[in-house]
Design a protein around this motif. Structure first.
Motif, mmCIF file in Angstrom:
data_model
loop_
_atom_site.group_PDB
_atom_site.id
_atom_site.type_symbol
_atom_site.label_atom_id
_atom_site.label_comp_id
_atom_site.label_asym_id
_atom_site.label_seq_id
_atom_site.Cartn_x
_atom_site.Cartn_y
_atom_site.Cartn_z
ATOM 1 N N THR A 293 0.825 -1.203 0.000
ATOM 2 C CA THR A 293 0.000 0.000 0.000
ATOM 3 C C THR A 293 0.860 1.255 0.000
ATOM 4 O OG1 THR A 293 -1.724 -1.191 1.204
ATOM 5 C CG2 THR A 293 -1.860 1.208 1.212
ATOM 6 N N ARG A 294 1.996 1.218 0.689
ATOM 7 C CA ARG A 294 2.918 2.352 0.653
ATOM 8 C C ARG A 294 3.370 2.622 -0.782
ATOM 9 N NH1 ARG A 294 1.993 3.477 5.487
ATOM 10 N NH2 ARG A 294 3.606 3.922 7.048
ATOM 11 N N LEU A 295 3.635 1.557 -1.524
ATOM 12 C CA LEU A 295 4.202 1.711 -2.855
ATOM 13 C C LEU A 295 3.192 2.199 -3.878
ATOM 14 C CD1 LEU A 295 6.447 -1.476 -3.141
ATOM 15 C CD2 LEU A 295 7.162 0.851 -2.618
ATOM 16 N N VAL B 270 5.524 -28.134 11.335
ATOM 17 C CA VAL B 270 4.943 -26.794 11.367
ATOM 18 C C VAL B 270 6.003 -25.699 11.401
ATOM 19 C CG1 VAL B 270 4.786 -26.595 13.888
ATOM 20 C CG2 VAL B 270 3.104 -25.434 12.445
ATOM 21 N N THR B 271 7.201 -26.006 11.900
ATOM 22 C CA THR B 271 8.201 -24.958 12.158
ATOM 23 C C THR B 271 8.590 -24.192 10.904
ATOM 24 O OG1 THR B 271 9.080 -26.305 13.955
ATOM 25 C CG2 THR B 271 10.461 -24.493 13.158
ATOM 26 N N GLY B 272 8.884 -24.901 9.832
ATOM 27 C CA GLY B 272 9.315 -24.234 8.605
ATOM 28 C C GLY B 272 8.281 -23.283 8.058
ATOM 29 N N HIS B 273 7.017 -23.655 8.128
ATOM 30 C CA HIS B 273 5.955 -22.795 7.600
ATOM 31 C C HIS B 273 5.738 -21.572 8.484
ATOM 32 C CE1 HIS B 273 5.161 -25.944 4.731
ATOM 33 N NE2 HIS B 273 4.926 -26.813 5.690
ATOM 34 N N LEU B 274 5.874 -21.744 9.797
ATOM 35 C CA LEU B 274 5.780 -20.584 10.688
ATOM 36 C C LEU B 274 6.940 -19.621 10.438
ATOM 37 C CD1 LEU B 274 4.717 -22.200 14.085
ATOM 38 C CD2 LEU B 274 3.280 -21.043 12.407
ATOM 39 N N PHE B 275 8.112 -20.159 10.110
ATOM 40 C CA PHE B 275 9.253 -19.304 9.809
ATOM 41 C C PHE B 275 8.973 -18.442 8.575
ATOM 42 C CE2 PHE B 275 13.253 -18.611 7.497
ATOM 43 C CZ PHE B 275 13.946 -17.877 8.462
ATOM 44 N N VAL B 276 8.322 -19.021 7.568
ATOM 45 C CA VAL B 276 7.968 -18.246 6.364
ATOM 46 C C VAL B 276 7.062 -17.084 6.734
ATOM 47 C CG1 VAL B 276 6.717 -18.329 4.175
ATOM 48 C CG2 VAL B 276 8.271 -20.186 4.781
ATOM 49 N N LEU B 277 6.077 -17.336 7.590
ATOM 50 C CA LEU B 277 5.156 -16.267 7.993
ATOM 51 C C LEU B 277 5.874 -15.198 8.818
ATOM 52 C CD1 LEU B 277 2.028 -18.410 8.966
ATOM 53 C CD2 LEU B 277 2.347 -17.041 6.899
ATOM 54 N N ALA B 278 6.692 -15.634 9.764
ATOM 55 C CA ALA B 278 7.427 -14.666 10.591
ATOM 56 C C ALA B 278 8.370 -13.824 9.736
ATOM 57 C CB ALA B 278 8.210 -15.402 11.674
ATOM 58 N N LEU B 279 9.040 -14.462 8.800
ATOM 59 C CA LEU B 279 9.936 -13.726 7.913
ATOM 60 C C LEU B 279 9.165 -12.706 7.086
ATOM 61 C CD1 LEU B 279 12.873 -13.498 6.906
ATOM 62 C CD2 LEU B 279 12.307 -15.201 5.154
ATOM 63 N N GLY B 280 7.982 -13.084 6.621
ATOM 64 C CA GLY B 280 7.153 -12.150 5.862
ATOM 65 C C GLY B 280 6.745 -10.946 6.690
ATOM 66 N N ALA B 281 6.363 -11.181 7.952
ATOM 67 C CA ALA B 281 5.965 -10.076 8.829
ATOM 68 C C ALA B 281 7.125 -9.120 9.066
ATOM 69 C CB ALA B 281 5.444 -10.621 10.156
ATOM 70 N N VAL B 282 8.303 -9.670 9.380
ATOM 71 C CA VAL B 282 9.476 -8.822 9.639
ATOM 72 C C VAL B 282 9.866 -8.061 8.380
ATOM 73 C CG1 VAL B 282 11.922 -8.859 10.223
ATOM 74 C CG2 VAL B 282 10.315 -10.285 11.504
ATOM 75 N N ALA B 283 9.860 -8.750 7.231
ATOM 76 C CA ALA B 283 10.237 -8.088 5.984
ATOM 77 C C ALA B 283 9.266 -6.961 5.651
ATOM 78 C CB ALA B 283 10.270 -9.111 4.847
ATOM 79 N N GLY B 284 7.967 -7.197 5.843
ATOM 80 C CA GLY B 284 6.984 -6.159 5.559
ATOM 81 C C GLY B 284 7.196 -4.923 6.413
ATOM 82 N N LEU B 285 7.434 -5.129 7.703
ATOM 83 C CA LEU B 285 7.631 -3.990 8.605
ATOM 84 C C LEU B 285 8.930 -3.255 8.296
ATOM 85 C CD1 LEU B 285 6.434 -5.520 12.001
ATOM 86 C CD2 LEU B 285 5.214 -3.915 10.525
ATOM 87 N N LEU B 286 10.013 -3.999 8.074
ATOM 88 C CA LEU B 286 11.289 -3.358 7.788
ATOM 89 C C LEU B 286 11.247 -2.577 6.477
ATOM 90 C CD1 LEU B 286 13.915 -6.054 8.872
ATOM 91 C CD2 LEU B 286 13.347 -3.906 10.022
ATOM 92 N N LEU B 287 10.663 -3.165 5.442
ATOM 93 C CA LEU B 287 10.576 -2.473 4.155
ATOM 94 C C LEU B 287 9.719 -1.219 4.263
ATOM 95 C CD1 LEU B 287 10.225 -5.527 1.743
ATOM 96 C CD2 LEU B 287 12.177 -3.964 1.920
ATOM 97 N N THR B 288 8.653 -1.306 5.055
ATOM 98 C CA THR B 288 7.812 -0.123 5.255
ATOM 99 C C THR B 288 8.592 0.977 5.963
ATOM 100 O OG1 THR B 288 5.832 -1.505 5.401
ATOM 101 C CG2 THR B 288 5.671 0.730 6.276
ATOM 102 N N LYS B 289 9.347 0.592 6.984
ATOM 103 C CA LYS B 289 10.131 1.581 7.728
ATOM 104 C C LYS B 289 11.201 2.203 6.840
ATOM 105 C CE LYS B 289 10.519 3.542 11.760
ATOM 106 N NZ LYS B 289 9.411 4.359 12.282
ATOM 107 N N VAL B 290 11.873 1.384 6.033
ATOM 108 C CA VAL B 290 12.890 1.910 5.119
ATOM 109 C C VAL B 290 12.257 2.854 4.108
ATOM 110 C CG1 VAL B 290 14.492 1.273 3.268
ATOM 111 C CG2 VAL B 290 14.467 -0.026 5.401
ATOM 112 N N TYR B 291 11.107 2.464 3.576
ATOM 113 C CA TYR B 291 10.417 3.332 2.615
ATOM 114 C C TYR B 291 10.067 4.666 3.256
ATOM 115 C CZ TYR B 291 6.806 5.046 -0.550
ATOM 116 O OH TYR B 291 6.059 5.821 -1.398
ATOM 117 N N ASP B 292 9.541 4.629 4.476
ATOM 118 C CA ASP B 292 9.176 5.865 5.173
ATOM 119 C C ASP B 292 10.393 6.754 5.394
ATOM 120 O OD1 ASP B 292 6.663 4.847 5.211
ATOM 121 O OD2 ASP B 292 6.555 4.540 7.380
ATOM 122 N N HIS B 293 11.517 6.128 5.729
ATOM 123 C CA HIS B 293 12.734 6.903 5.994
ATOM 124 C C HIS B 293 13.186 7.653 4.745
ATOM 125 C CE1 HIS B 293 16.716 7.949 7.473
ATOM 126 N NE2 HIS B 293 17.246 7.372 6.390
#
Length: 794
Positions: free
Chosen positions: A267-269, A330-353
C-alpha cells in the motif's frame, strides 16, 4: 445558483467550473478551460474504471482457477518404493510404464524411512513391497485428493503386475473433519482478514496508516480474527480439537499479521490499488500453490515454486500440521510467515525513511471514500473506524461460518436413487433392506422398468439407478450420471460397490454422461458461474464509488446494457480459448451470461441503494457464501445441510451453475427454467430499485460531511511542525495557523486532505482554541454548493 442536481455530464462539468463573469461575461479563461479538460478526462477515466476494475479482478481470479484446476494431472508426484532391490525395481518399472510422467519414484530398502517420508510429507505416498503384496501407504491428512490420485493411478499398474494390493493411511482424518476442509477454509478466512481491511483503509482513513499507529492496530486486528476463527471452528462447529486451541490461535494471529504487514508495504508503494496486487499474490497465485484444494503436484510446476514462500500455502500447511499431524513439520511454515511479517515492517520503515528524506514537506493523502455505508461521511472518527472494522469482520465471519459450516463434513442425505427389479413389489422389498443399512443417506424409488430409470437419471431427477441382478444379468448394474454432479456420482459408485461385494457380486457402472478429460472433477461449471456472479455485482459497487453520477437508473441501465455482453464475453473467452476448460458452446454461454450478469447487477443495485459499499456484505453473503454450498456445483446439493439444499432452487448461483451444466453437457435441456429464476431475481430487483428511487432519489455525488475541518486541522498541524523545526515562537505558530485558515476559507480547493502516513503527527496545541464540528460547517467552506459538483472519489 440553482439547487437542482446536474442532469447531464455537460451540466456537471459546467457546474464544477462555471464561466467567468469578467470580460465578455460568458467567456472562459484559459485556466477554466484547462480545468474543464481535466474534469472531462477525469470523468472519462472514472467511467472506464467501471469496466476496467471488474475486468482485472474477474479476469485474474477465473483465469487462475480455471486454468489450473479444470483438469489436474499428476506430474512428478514424489513416491517411495520400499522393499528388496529386485522387487522395488519391478514395481518402479511397472508404475513408470503405466504412468510415465505422473511420478518421481525413489527406491529404498528401509520400510520405516518410507513411512516417515509420508508422515513428513516429503513423499505423497509409499509403496511397500513384501512378497506378492504391495501396500500403498498414504496420508489423508496431507490431502484426500492427493491420496486418491495416487491410489487410482498406482493400483491398476500393481494389479496388472500380478500383485495383491492393500492400503494403509498413516494420518487419517478425524471424524469431525472427514474431508480435511477445515484447514482449507480456516486458511482462506485468515488470508481474507489479512488483506481486506486495506481495500478501504487507504481511501477512507489514511491517517491510520502512520507506522506508529498501524502496527499496534494490525496486532490487535490479528488477535480479533484469531479469536473469531477459533470460536467458529472449535466450540461452534467442532471441527477443531480443543487440544489444538493454542496452536490454531497462534497460527491465525501470525498469518493475519504477516499478510497485513506485507500488504502495508504494498500500500505504501502503490496506494489503494495495492489491494489488487495483494489479491494477485494471496488468492490468484496462492490458492493453486496452497496444496489444499488440489495437490500442488497436479498444478503447473510454477506453483511448486510459489508454494515455498507465499503466505497462503504457509498458513494452510501450518494448520494441516497441527490438525492432522500433531504439529509435525509446522516450524518451517511458521518461519515463512514470521519472515514475511518482519520483511513487511522493515521495508515499510525503510520506505518511510527515504520518503521523508526526499520530501521535506510530505504531500497529504486524499480521502477518496466518503462513507463506507453510502451516506454522509461521519463527523466523528470513532464512527468511521467502527464502519471500517465492520466491513472485513462481517465478510470473514460469513465466510468461515457459511462455507466451513456447510462443507466441512459432506454426508449424503436423502440422495434420490431408483431401485429397479422385475416388479415394483420386489424392488420395495429390497429398498426396505437397503434403508436399514443406509440410515437415511438415500431416498429410494421402486421401479420395474430399466428404460424409465435411465430417463430419470439422464434428466437428473435421480442421481443413480441400481438395477438388481436377474437371470439374464447376474451382476448388479448402476446407471449413473457423472456430468450431473461428480460428487454424487462418486458416492453412488462407492456405496453400491460395497452393496454388490456384500452379495459376492460385481457392480457394473453405466455412466450415461461422463465428464470430459478437460473437466475431470466437474468444477468448470462452478468457476464459470463465479465469473458471472463476480462480474455482476462488481460493476454496481465500482460504479457507485468511482463515478456516483452514474447511479440513477437512466444512466446505469445503459452501462449495464454495454457491460453485461462485455463481461460475459470475457468469461466465455477465458473458459474456452484461453484455458481450454470448455470446448464449444461459446454463443450459448455468452448469451446466458449476459442475462445472468445483468440480473445479478440489478440485485446488487438494491443493496447499494440501501447500504452503499456495505452492500458487498449481503450481496456476497447471498450470492457466494450461501450460493456456493447450495449450488450443486463442486459439492452435491444432497451432501450439505438441509438449509442449503433447500436454497438450491432459488439462489442465482445455483441457477447459473445448472444453466452452464445444461449447456455444456445436456444440450440445454433445462436452461429455460433456470434462466427464469435469474430473470425473476432481476425483475424483482429492478422493481425494488424503482421503489427506492421513488422514495429517495439516488445521490450523484458523495457527501464528505465535515471533511474540510479535517483538512484545516491537518494543514495547521503540518505548519506547526514546520514552525517548531525552524524554532519559531508560539505566537508565530498561532499566526501561521490563522494564515492557513484564511487561505482555506478564501478558496483553498486542494484534494490533499489528510496527513500522509509517512510523517508522524505532533501533539495537539493545548493553547489553540477548538470547537466541535457541526453539520452546518460544511456549508461555509466551499466555493459552490456540494450538490452542484462531483467531488473526487478515487
Amino acid at each position: 445558483m440553482s439547487d437542482r442536481q446536474p442532469r447531464t455530464r455537460r451540466e456537471a462539468l459546467e457546474s464544477e467550473h462555471p464561466a467567468s463573469d469578467s470580460g465578455a461575461g460568458s467567456t472562459l479563461t484559459d485556466e477554466d478551460q484547462a480545468a474543464a479538460k481535466r474534469a472531462k478526462a477525469e470523468f472519462i477515466g472514472r467511467t472506464v474504471a467501471i469496466f476496467l476494475m471488474p475486468l482485472i479482478f474477474v479476469g485474474m481470479m477465473i483465469t487462475s482457477y480455471l486454468g489450473t484446476m479444470h483438469s489436474p494431472e499428476a506430474n512428478d508426484m514424489p513416491i517411495v518404493v520400499a522393499g528388496s532391490s529386485a522387487k522395488a525395481d519391478d514395481v518402479t518399472f511397472a508404475i513408470n510404464g503405466a504412468e510415465p510422467d505422473a511420478f518421481d519414484i525413489e527406491s529404498t530398502d528401509d520400510i520405516y524411512s518410507a513411512h516417515e517420508d509420508v508422515v513428513d510429507r516429503d513423499a505423497s505416498a509409499a509403496i511397500i513391497v513384501e512378497g506378492d503384496t504391495a501396500t500403498i501407504v498414504t496420508a489423508s491428512g496431507a490431502g484426500v485428493q492427493q491420496a486418491s490420485t495416487v491410489e487410482q493411478l498406482v493400483r491398476p499398474a500393481l494389479e496388472d503386475d500380478g500383485m495383491k494390493v492393500t492400503t494403509e493411511d498413516v494420518a487419517p482424518l478425524p471424524d469431525r473433519d472427514p474431508t480435511g476442509m477445515a484447514a482449507m477454509f480456516l486458511m482462506t478466512a485468515i488470508v481474507m482478514a489479512g488483506y481486506m481491511p486495506f481495500s478501504v483503509l487507504r481511501s477512507n482513513s489514511p491517517e491510520l496508516l502512520k507506522f506508529k499507529r498501524i502496527v499496534p492496530i494490525l496486532a490487535g486486528w490479528s488477535a480479533v480474527i484469531a479469536g473469531l476463527v477459533w470460536t467458529v471452528a472449535c466450540p461452534i462447529l467442532d471441527v477443531v480439537d480443543v487440544k489444538d486451541t493454542v496452536a490454531v490461535l497462534g497460527i491465525a494471529w501470525l498469518g493475519v499479521f504477516a499478510i497485513s504487514c506485507v500488504q502495508l508495504f504494498i500500500t505504501r508503494l502503490v496506494g489503494a490499488l495495492g489491494v489488487i496486487i495483494g489479491i494477485l499474490f494471496l488468492m490468484v497465485l496462492g490458492m493453486p500453490s496452497s496444496n489444499m484444494a488440489m495437490p500442488v503436484y497436479s498444478m503447473p510446476k510454477f506453483f511448486r515454486f510459489t508454494h515455498e514462500f507465499l503466505p497462503m500455502p504457509a498458513i494452510g500447511e501450518s494448520l494441516r500440521s497441527v490438525l492432522y499431524f500433531d504439529g509435525n513439520g509446522v516450524t518451517g511454515h511458521l518461519f515463512v510467515l514470521a519472515l514475511g511479517a518482519v520483511a513487511g515492517l522493515l521495508l515499510t520503515k525503510v520506505y518511510d525513511h527515504f520518503y521523508a528524506k526526499r520530501n521535506s514537506h510530505p504531500v497529504p493523502l486524499d480521502v477518496n471514500v466518503a462513507a463506507i455505508h453510502g451516506g454522509r461521511r461521519p463527523d466523528t472518527k470513532l464512527m468511521r473506524y467502527i464502519s471500517l472494522t465492520l466491513f472485513p469482520l462481517a465478510m470473514v465471519t460469513m465466510m468461515i461460518t457459511f462455507m466451513l459450516g456447510a462443507m466441512h463434513s459432506p454426508t449424503p442425505k436423502d440422495m434420490p436413487v431408483a431401485v429397479v427389479e422385475s416388479s415394483v413389489e420386489q424392488a420395495e422389498d429390497t429398498i426396505k433392506q437397503l434403508d436399514e443399512q443406509m440410515d437415511g443417506k438415500f431416498e429410494f424409488t421402486a421401479l420395474d422398468d430399466k428404460g424409465a430409470a435411465r430417463r430419470l437419471v439422464e434428466n437428473r431427477d435421480e442421481v443413480a439407478a441400481l438395477v438388481l441382478p436377474s437371470e439374464k444379468n447376474p451382476d448388479f448394474e448402476l446407471l449413473a450420471n457423472q456430468a450431473g454432479n461428480n460428487a454424487s456420482y462418486r458416492v453412488a459408485v462407492q456405496v453400491f460397490e460395497q452393496v454388490a461385494q456384500a452379495q459376492d457380486s460385481d457392480l457394473t457402472v453405466d455412466n450415461l454422461q461422463p465428464l470430459p478429460d478437460r473437466d475431470k472433477n466437474g468444477v468448470v461449471v462452478m468457476y464459470v458461474a463465479m465469473g458471472w456472479i463476480l462480474g455482476g455485482f462488481m460493476v454496481i459497487i465500482v460504479a457507485a464509488n468511482a463515478n456516483p453520477w452514474t447511479r440513477p437508473l437512466k444512466r446505469m441501465l445503459p452501462i449495464i446494457v454495454a457491460y453485461a455482453p462485455f463481461m460475459s464475453l470475457v468469461v466465455a473467452t477465458i473458459a474456452g480459448p484461453i484455458t481450454g476448460a470448455v470446448d464449444g458452446h461459446f454463443a450459448e454461454l455468452w448469451g446466458a451470461g449476459i442475462i445472468a450478469i445483468a440480473c445479478i447487477s440489478m440485485f446488487a443495485m438494491v443493496f447499494e441503494r440501501l447500504l452503499g459499499m456495505f452492500a458487498i456484505i449481503p450481496v456476497i453473503g447471498t450470492l457466494m457464501f450461501a450460493g456456493v454450498p447450495s449450488s450443486n456445483g463442486a459439492l452435491s446439493q444432497y451432501m450439505v445441510p438441509k438449509f442449503f439444499a433447500t436454497l438450491h432452487d432459488y439462489l442465482p448461483m445455483a441457477a447459473s451453475v445448472e444453466t452452464i451444466r445444461s449447456i455444456l453437457y445436456f444440450d440445454g435441456d433445462v436452461v429455460t427454467e433456470h434462466l427464469q429464476v435469474l430473470g425473476l431475481w432481476g425483475l424483482v430487483s429492478l422493481a425494488l430499485v424503482f421503489l427506492i428511487d421513488g422514495i429517495k432519489p439516488p445521490r450523484t455525488a458523495h457527501d464528505f460531511g465535515n471533511l474540510h475541518l479535517e483538512r484545516e486541522r491537518e494543514i495547521a498541524k503540518e505548519q506547526r511542525k514546520q514552525a517548531l523545526a525552524l524554532g519559531m515562537s508560539p505566537s508565530h505558530q498561532d499566526s501561521g495557523e490563522e494564515e492557513a485558515d484564511d487561505e482555506f476559507s478564501q478558496g483553498h480547493d486542494s484534494h490533499q486532505t489528510v496527513q500522509g502516513s509517512v510523517v508522524d503527527e505532533e501533539p495537539e496545541d493545548s493553547g489553540s482554541p477548538r470547537r466541535a464540528p457541526t453539520a452546518g460547517d460544511g456549508l461555509t467552506h466551499s466555493r459552490e454548493p456540494e450538490d452542484e459538483r462531483i467531488p473526487s472519489t478515487v
